[in-house]
Design a protein around this motif. Structure first.
Motif, PDB file in Angstrom:
ATOM      1  N   GLY A 167       0.839  -1.191   0.000  1.00 45.61           N
ATOM      2  CA  GLY A 167       0.000   0.000   0.000  1.00 45.61           C
ATOM      3  C   GLY A 167       0.871   1.236   0.000  1.00 45.61           C
ATOM      4  N   VAL A 168       0.231   2.398  -0.055  1.00 43.35           N
ATOM      5  CA  VAL A 168       0.975   3.654  -0.019  1.00 43.35           C
ATOM      6  C   VAL A 168       0.404   4.502   1.107  1.00 43.35           C
ATOM      7  N   LYS A 169       1.280   4.944   1.996  1.00 43.66           N
ATOM      8  CA  LYS A 169       0.865   5.825   3.091  1.00 43.66           C
ATOM      9  C   LYS A 169       0.471   7.173   2.507  1.00 43.66           C
ATOM     10  N   ARG A 170      -0.502   7.796   3.153  1.00 45.69           N
ATOM     11  CA  ARG A 170      -1.004   9.088   2.665  1.00 45.69           C
ATOM     12  C   ARG A 170       0.140  10.071   2.378  1.00 45.69           C
ATOM     13  N   PHE A 171       0.057  10.682   1.206  1.00 46.50           N
ATOM     14  CA  PHE A 171       1.093  11.618   0.791  1.00 46.50           C
ATOM     15  C   PHE A 171       0.660  13.036   1.150  1.00 46.50           C
TER      16      PHE A 171
END
Ligand SMILES: [Fe+2]
Length: 289
Positions: free
Chosen positions: A228-232
């Protein structure tokens, strides 16, 4: 253009290769310029990621005007490069336990995963019932994300063999946007099923990759390849420019773990969604259509 010999194995529960400075910084800068100069994008997903997708008219125009992007696309969109990647994985993960049951013989440079919204029965029809003799193709998009972009933990489409990310900008750690790799907290009997979107409480973080200019990550899209990708957070930092791609089959992949096959089960829905948004579970029981 690509120093793929620098890719290194990452310790984890599924095959991941990563390398810094795989793409020279000077080339990254040109790629950012080319993406920035693009007049239009095909879509925006996940709260702020604008994409130029292989297969669209827009993509063809973009490639025509963007010399370095074209070069990179041509390199990836070839059987020889696909084979190179396959061989690196074979070499680096000799005792690999996950394997694709049906190896593709044909690489189709023109093919791409359609970006049309379908319900589950339309998707099922598109994928067919016979999953043997698959062909492989490249899917790729040139992307830029603004603040707010995030991806909850998931596994990619059931047709994918390898996924890759090319980071074009340095993102400070405090701004998030890192690619996170997860492992399913296992109980012994849990390996019978791999859901596409597990609950966050079922997972633990294995590794985080902060985007660095020129870093490339490749991973095998196995049933347990949760990421997943952590909030940018776009604050005092550049936009998150990156290239995302995968080598995908024209039908679902039947994965094998220590010779036990895992079959994909598409979750029925009337909702029309992009193929990459559909839910599917990998189970040890065959599909009944
Ligand atoms: Fe993904």
């Amino acid at each position: 253009m690509l120093r793929i010999e620098k890719l290194k194995k990452v310790k984890g529960n599924f095959p991941v290769l990563v390398g810094s400075n795989i793409i020279p910084k000077s080339i990254c800068k040109i790629l950012i310029e080319e993406i920035s100069n693009s007049k239009s994008f095909d879509d925006m997903i996940m709260g702020g990621r604008s994409r130029i997708n292989k297969g669209s008219k827009n993509f063809n125009n973009y490639i025509k005007q963007s010399k370095i992007s074209k070069k990179l696309f041509k390199l990836f969109n070839s059987k020889s490069f696909y084979k190179k990647i396959e061989n690196i994985f074979k070499k680096k993960f000799k005792n690999r336990s996950w394997e694709n049951s049906n190896l593709p013989k044909v690489f189709n440079p023109k093919k791409f995963t359609i970006k049309k919204k379908l319900n589950s029965s339309e998707l099922q029809k598109l994928l067919g019932n016979n999953y043997s003799n698959p062909k492989v193709n490249l899917d790729i998009d040139f992307s830029v994300s603004k603040g707010g972009y995030r991806l909850r933990p998931h596994r990619d489409d059931i047709t994918r063999l390898y996924n890759f990310l090319i980071y074009l900008t340095d993102i400070p750690k405090k701004n998030g946007g890192s690619l996170t790799i997860y492992r399913k907290k296992t109980k012994k009997n849990i390996r019978k099923s791999f859901r596409r979107f597990p609950k966050i409480s079922e997972l633990e973080v294995v590794k985080e990759f902060t985007p660095r200019q020129g870093t490339v990550v490749f991973f095998q899209s196995t049933p347990n390849s949760y990421h997943g990708v952590k909030r940018f957070i776009e604050k005092n930092c550049p936009k998150r420019f990156f290239i995302y791609g995968s080598y995908a089959l024209n039908k679902p992949v039947i994965w094998k773990f220590n010779d036990i096959p895992y079959y994909p089960h598409i979750i029925k829905t009337k909702k029309k969604m992009l193929t990459s948004f559909h839910d599917a579970n990998y189970l040890t029981v065959p599909v009944a259509n």
